[in-house]
Enzyme design. Structure first.
Site, short mmCIF file in Angstrom:
data_model
loop_
_atom_site.label_atom_id
_atom_site.label_comp_id
_atom_site.label_asym_id
_atom_site.label_seq_id
_atom_site.Cartn_x
_atom_site.Cartn_y
_atom_site.Cartn_z
N VAL A 16 0.90 -1.22 -0.01
CA VAL A 16 0.04 0.09 0.07
C VAL A 16 0.89 1.49 -0.01
O VAL A 16 0.61 2.32 -0.81
CB VAL A 16 -0.96 0.10 1.14
N ARG A 47 10.96 -0.74 7.67
CA ARG A 47 11.86 -1.52 8.59
C ARG A 47 13.13 -2.08 7.86
O ARG A 47 14.23 -2.29 8.56
CB ARG A 47 11.21 -2.81 8.73
N VAL A 133 -11.27 0.04 6.02
CA VAL A 133 -12.51 -0.99 5.77
C VAL A 133 -12.83 -1.04 4.44
O VAL A 133 -13.43 -0.22 3.86
CB VAL A 133 -14.04 -0.31 6.58
N GLY A 188 -2.51 -15.84 -4.56
CA GLY A 188 -2.15 -14.64 -3.84
C GLY A 188 -3.23 -13.84 -3.01
O GLY A 188 -2.87 -12.92 -2.40
N GLU A 191 -3.18 -15.28 2.52
CA GLU A 191 -1.45 -15.24 3.20
C GLU A 191 -1.01 -16.43 3.48
O GLU A 191 -1.85 -17.42 3.58
CB GLU A 191 -1.54 -14.18 3.95
N LYS A 206 -13.22 -4.90 11.00
CA LYS A 206 -14.11 -4.05 10.20
C LYS A 206 -15.53 -3.88 10.81
O LYS A 206 -16.01 -2.67 10.72
CB LYS A 206 -14.00 -4.44 8.80
N GLY A 305 -5.70 -4.66 -1.58
CA GLY A 305 -4.79 -4.52 -2.74
C GLY A 305 -4.20 -3.18 -2.85
O GLY A 305 -4.56 -2.43 -2.09
N1 HSE Z 1 -7.15 -9.63 3.68
C1 HSE Z 1 -8.39 -8.72 3.67
C2 HSE Z 1 -9.04 -9.42 2.63
C3 HSE Z 1 -7.91 -7.42 2.90
O1 HSE Z 1 -9.03 -10.41 2.12
O2 HSE Z 1 -10.01 -8.70 2.26
C4 HSE Z 1 -7.30 -6.65 4.17
O3 HSE Z 1 -8.34 -6.12 5.13
#
Ligand code: HSE
Length: 441
Positions: A16, A47, A133, A188, A191, A206, A305
């Protein structure tokens, strides 16, 4: 237009953050025209400084995020590092040093939004978090500003793209959960450790944020009832299809009928194919808002994304910079209703219960009696024998098993739980195969 630039510190330069930096550079003239002053990226805290970052000026990179937010000349801090610490400490320090904050940090806002808002107010700063959100989808601002004159009664949404992708694959291909998760990982969408998504933590954060804004009360992550989708089976999806439904992981925030409390929950649920949320495919998000005067509204789009999330961050950046130039702040926390958050047991909805029962006389009556004794009204019953009984001539007798699916009318979650507890005690109920709520009707 003011020529002296507004200075921006960026905390985090991952998927992001790098998009935020890119858009700030490539759209600098448009942003300046819309804000009324240029915005200058003054520093980027990371980092791992050794990582190659195409298009990011090396002289802006620092590993000392604290020193960056303490500089004193920073107007806006953009926080896209996520997690609770060090993000919370850095945001608080930013307020103390005169900066406003734009954050994409759902976990932090859901856990500690009230304290962050209080810190922002104390220092006459802004705290904006549209990107926290559902990525690019405008939700925080519509709820906080566009609908500020209305009364929101319900927010029902698909706010996690990973789980929507998994359920969509299960629905369209008949795949089981593990197979669909593997595909989401390979593409992808999921995770390496998918816990936050598949166990509903991400959606619950959210839901807490949406409920708090929608009902003008404080709702934290701990107030949200959460169930993930790891137990959803191909059989559940097939059963939903037979009912003209599909299964979605929903975030549901509701004002109680008497208006005296609210609830917030995340769990898989069946929704009718005719409901607009049923057609939300792949990794898309959508949120359905029901307000007293506006009626039903639906917000749809990419919920994750780099670019979509950066779009929401940049929108907030423009708003916060405009406020700075006007010497004002935007809306802060609105929690004046102080409505309590009711426990899950008080939620009222419909249920789809799949049972494995003995196929012999009186079983259906026994099961129906248990529902009646707990005040849960049955809407439909479907039974299909699985065979295994003794048979002679054309009569099938006892000894076999049957799938029994009961769909209820609306009942409290507490009543349904007691019903299921009592069903488990029956010798003739060999197993409670699944329980799924039915929403959106
Ligand atoms: N991992 C979340 C999703 C995106 O799959 O919507 C970030 O909140």
């Amino acid at each position: 237009m003011r020529t002296r630039p507004l200075k921006v510190a960026l905390l985090g330069c991952g998927v992001v953050g790098s998009e935020v930096a890119r858009i700030m550079t490539t759209h600098a003239d448009d942003l300046a025209a819309r804000i009324g002053a240029p915005v200058e990226l003054a520093g980027i805290a990371v980092r791992r400084p050794e990582k190659v970052r195409a298009g990011i000026p090396a002289e802006l990179i620092t590993t000392d995020a604290t020193a960056l937010v303490k500089r004193g000349d920073i107007d806006v801090v953009i926080e896209v590092i996520g997690g609770i610490e060090p993000a919370r400490g850095l945001i608080t320090t930013a307020f103390e040093h005169g900066a406003s904050v734009v954050s994409a940090n759902k976990a932090l806002v859901a856990a500690d939004g009230a304290a962050l808002h209080a810190a922002a107010e104390k220092h006459s700063a802004d705290l904006y978090y549209e990107a926290a959100v559902a990525g690019a989808i405008p939700l925080v601002r519509p709820l906080r500003e566009s609908l500020a004159g209305d009364k929101v009664n319900r927010v029902l949404g698909i706010v996690n793209g990973t789980t929507n992708f998994i359920l969509d694959k299960m629905d369209t291909t008949g795949a089981g959960y593990s197979e669909a998760l593997d595909e989401a990982t390979a593409l992808g969408y999921a995770e390496a450790d998918p816990t936050a998504d598949v166990e509903g933590f991400d959606a619950a954060a959210k839901a807490a944020i949406l409920a708090g804004i929608a009902f003008h009360t404080r709702v934290t992550m701990d107030d949200v009832h959460r169930e993930g989708l790891t137990e959803v089976t191909a059989a559940d999806i097939a059963s939903a299809k037979r009912m003209g439904c599909t299964v979605k992981l929903l975030a549901i925030c509701e004002r109680a009928a008497d208006g005296a409390s609210v609830t917030a929950r995340v769990h898989p649920a069946m929704i009718p194919l005719t409901h607009p949320l049923a057609s939300v495919r792949e990794a898309y998000n959508a949120v359905f808002v029901e307000a007293e005067a506006a009626g039903q509204l639906m917000f749809y789009g990419p919920g994750a994304g780099g670019s979509p999330t950066a779009s929401a961050v940049l929108g907030d950046l423009v708003a916060v910079c405009r406020n700075k130039l006007a010497g004002a702040t935007g809306p802060g926390e609105s929690a004046y209703t102080a409505l309590p958050v009711s426990p899950m047991g008080e939620v009222v909805t419909r249920y789809h219960i799949s049972l494995d029962v003995a196929d012999k006389p009186g079983v259906l009556a026994q099961v129906a009696t248990v529902f009646a004794e707990h005040g849960v009204s049955i809407d439909t019953v479907r039974q299909q024998g699985k065979g295994g009984g003794t048979s002679h001539s054309n009569v099938v007798e006892s000894g076999g098993e049957a799938d029994l699916v009961v769909v209820t009318h609306r009942a409290t979650d507490a009543a349904l739980s007691s019903t299921v507890g009592a069903l488990r005690e029956l010798d003739t109920v060999r197993g409670v195969v699944s329980i799924m709520r039915v929403e959106g009707e």
